[in-house]
Design an enzyme around this catalytic site. Structure first.
Site, PDB file in Angstrom:
ATOM      1  N   GLU A   1     -13.445   4.897  10.627  1.00  0.00           N
ATOM      2  CA  GLU A   1     -12.116   4.699  10.753  1.00  0.00           C
ATOM      3  C   GLU A   1     -11.256   3.586  10.487  1.00  0.00           C
ATOM      4  O   GLU A   1     -12.052   2.336   9.953  1.00  0.00           O
ATOM      5  CB  GLU A   1     -12.633   4.271  12.100  1.00  0.00           C
TER       6      GLU A   1
ATOM      7  N   THR B   1     -11.393   3.551   7.496  1.00  0.00           N
ATOM      8  CA  THR B   1     -11.238   3.349   6.142  1.00  0.00           C
ATOM      9  C   THR B   1     -10.887   4.501   4.972  1.00  0.00           C
ATOM     10  O   THR B   1     -10.956   3.876   3.804  1.00  0.00           O
ATOM     11  CB  THR B   1     -13.176   3.419   5.943  1.00  0.00           C
ATOM     12  N   ASP B   2     -10.251   5.528   5.637  1.00  0.00           N
ATOM     13  CA  ASP B   2     -10.078   6.687   4.389  1.00  0.00           C
ATOM     14  C   ASP B   2      -8.698   5.978   3.381  1.00  0.00           C
ATOM     15  O   ASP B   2      -8.925   5.852   2.396  1.00  0.00           O
ATOM     16  CB  ASP B   2      -9.702   7.771   5.109  1.00  0.00           C
TER      17      ASP B   2
ATOM     18  N   GLY C   1      -2.194  14.613  20.577  1.00  0.00           N
ATOM     19  CA  GLY C   1      -1.647  13.273  21.624  1.00  0.00           C
ATOM     20  C   GLY C   1      -3.668  12.906  21.456  1.00  0.00           C
ATOM     21  O   GLY C   1      -3.871  11.519  22.198  1.00  0.00           O
TER      22      GLY C   1
ATOM     23  N   SER D   1      -6.880  15.877  15.405  1.00  0.00           N
ATOM     24  CA  SER D   1      -5.670  16.375  14.298  1.00  0.00           C
ATOM     25  C   SER D   1      -5.177  17.855  14.256  1.00  0.00           C
ATOM     26  O   SER D   1      -5.295  18.329  13.966  1.00  0.00           O
ATOM     27  CB  SER D   1      -6.958  16.044  12.933  1.00  0.00           C
TER      28      SER D   1
ATOM     29  N   ASP E   1      -8.382  13.814   7.820  1.00  0.00           N
ATOM     30  CA  ASP E   1      -7.864  14.137   8.447  1.00  0.00           C
ATOM     31  C   ASP E   1      -7.999  16.381   7.790  1.00  0.00           C
ATOM     32  O   ASP E   1      -8.800  17.357   8.510  1.00  0.00           O
ATOM     33  CB  ASP E   1      -6.349  14.623   9.334  1.00  0.00           C
TER      34      ASP E   1
END
Length: 380
Positions: free
Chosen positions: A30, A32-33, A119, A123, A169
């Site tokens: 998380e 990390t992208d 929400g 994604s 995503d």
């Protein structure tokens, strides 16, 4: 009414085709992208579906079956970034991104319907972008690959809608395979499909939607991204991907800002957690990933500080009720958690979490299995 019938009712003719693109849940990795690290998402069965036809007059017409309102009519040569804050910014942004890249998209009629919860950190926006991109790629015979479509969809979200997300995503929605998690290297965008057959191991991965709505455009995400970039700058690397886990303590000692230090510790350790999960899945030791998920949650809660009381309650309650591990997933400040459980314990864990939410006065959570599903595809 299906999207094909809805399209015909709206636009007075049958669409040229119908496409679908899924939402995703991230198993591990998380924030990390955008640090050029590693992520491991899987596609959900929940999809955005689009019925689409080409136009040659420069008009883009958009409609959603899920949102009250008339058809949104735009001109493709007048699309401007950051001018539309509605759901329509996502498909319109894809048209803008395609045209900006030199692709001859001369308009479209699009009717959308989605089962991806909005929400919930799953994604829903990427699903809208990718389904639009795939449909236009097919109809206009643009010849773009799935990773290229993901990058264009990301550009739509970053530059047109103004949300500074990484590429995970959109890549998950475009490229995931049924029965697998996607190991994505966010530096070179190489992907590997990792088998993830939980039923064969007597396991299930649950998604618990906390019902706390999150919005990545509210500044907290951007602040953490900027903090990570500052950490990389101070450490003399292009991205935090370049900080070796074995050298983390040494790196942290060189960072004077406590906030930046926390962010760096999370990103470097979460990249390491992805690598450990890969090793365990390759070895067939699926149960052993549970504690790594929980470790990831602690890092998101304490170092990145993007959790919330509801997500913390999911993790603590699920683990106390016998789950193998759990963590919040997605951008944080609400949204969903993933929980790895023995198949025999699904009802027990679900009941415990639901009762804990009721006792705390929270809205009842939505709990459903995360079944690794197929990425974007043409339906008809």
């Amino acid at each position: 009414m299906g999207v094909r019938e809805g399209f015909e009712e709206l636009y007075g003719a049958a669409p040229e085709g119908v496409w679908a693109a899924p939402g995703r849940v991230n198993l591990i990795g998380e924030y990390t992208d955008f640090n050029e690290g590693f992520v491991m998402p899987l596609a959900l069965p929940h999809t955005a579906v689009a019925a689409v036809s080409r136009r040659t007059d420069g008009v883009l017409r958009l409609h959603s079956a899920d949102i009250e309102g008339p058809v949104v009519e735009l001109r493709v040569d007048e699309l401007e970034p950051l001018t539309n804050t509605s759901w329509a910014a996502y498909p319109a942004g894809v048209v803008w991104a395609l045209r900006s890249a030199g692709h001859p998209v001369t308009g479209a009629d699009i009717h959308l319907a989605s089962t991806v919860p909005t929400g919930a950190g799953l994604s829903s926006s990427a699903a809208l972008e990718v389904v639009t991109a795939l449909a236009l790629n097919d109809l206009y015979e643009l010849g773009l690959t799935r990773p290229e479509l993901a990058l264009l969809a990301q550009r739509a979200e970053n530059d047109f809608a103004g949300v500074p997300c990484g590429v995970m995503d959109q890549t998950a929605s475009a490229c995931c395979a049924e029965g697998h998690v996607l190991h994505l290297d966010c530096r070179d965008l190489s992907i590997r499909q990792v088998p993830f057959d939980l039923p064969a191991h007597g396991l299930e991965l649950l998604v618990v939607d906390s019902r706390v709505k999150h919005a990545l455009g509210d500044g907290a995400y951007a602040e953490r991204r900027a903090g990570c970039e500052e950490g990389a700058r101070q450490l003399g690397v292009s991205h935090l991907r370049d900080v070796a886990y074995e050298e983390l303590d040494s790196a942290l000692s060189r960072l004077p800002d406590e906030r930046v230090r926390r962010y760096v510790r999370h990103v470097v350790s979460d990249d390491h957690r992805v690598e450990r999960v890969i090793e365990l899945l390759d070895a067939g030791d699926v149960r052993a990933i549970g504690p790594i998920l929980t470790d990831g949650h602690v890092s998101l809660r304490d170092d990145l500080r993007i959790s919330c009381p509801e997500l913390d309650l999911v993790v603590s309650t699920a683990n106390a009720a016998g789950a193998l591990g759990a963590r919040m997933t997605g951008g944080g400040f609400g949204g969903s958690a993933v929980v790895l459980v023995e198949s025999a314990d699904v009802d027990t864990v679900t009941k415990a979490v639901t009762e804990a939410f009721a006792a705390a006065g929270h809205t009842a959570p939505r709990v459903f299995p995360a079944v690794p599903s197929e990425g974007a595809r043409r339906l008809s």
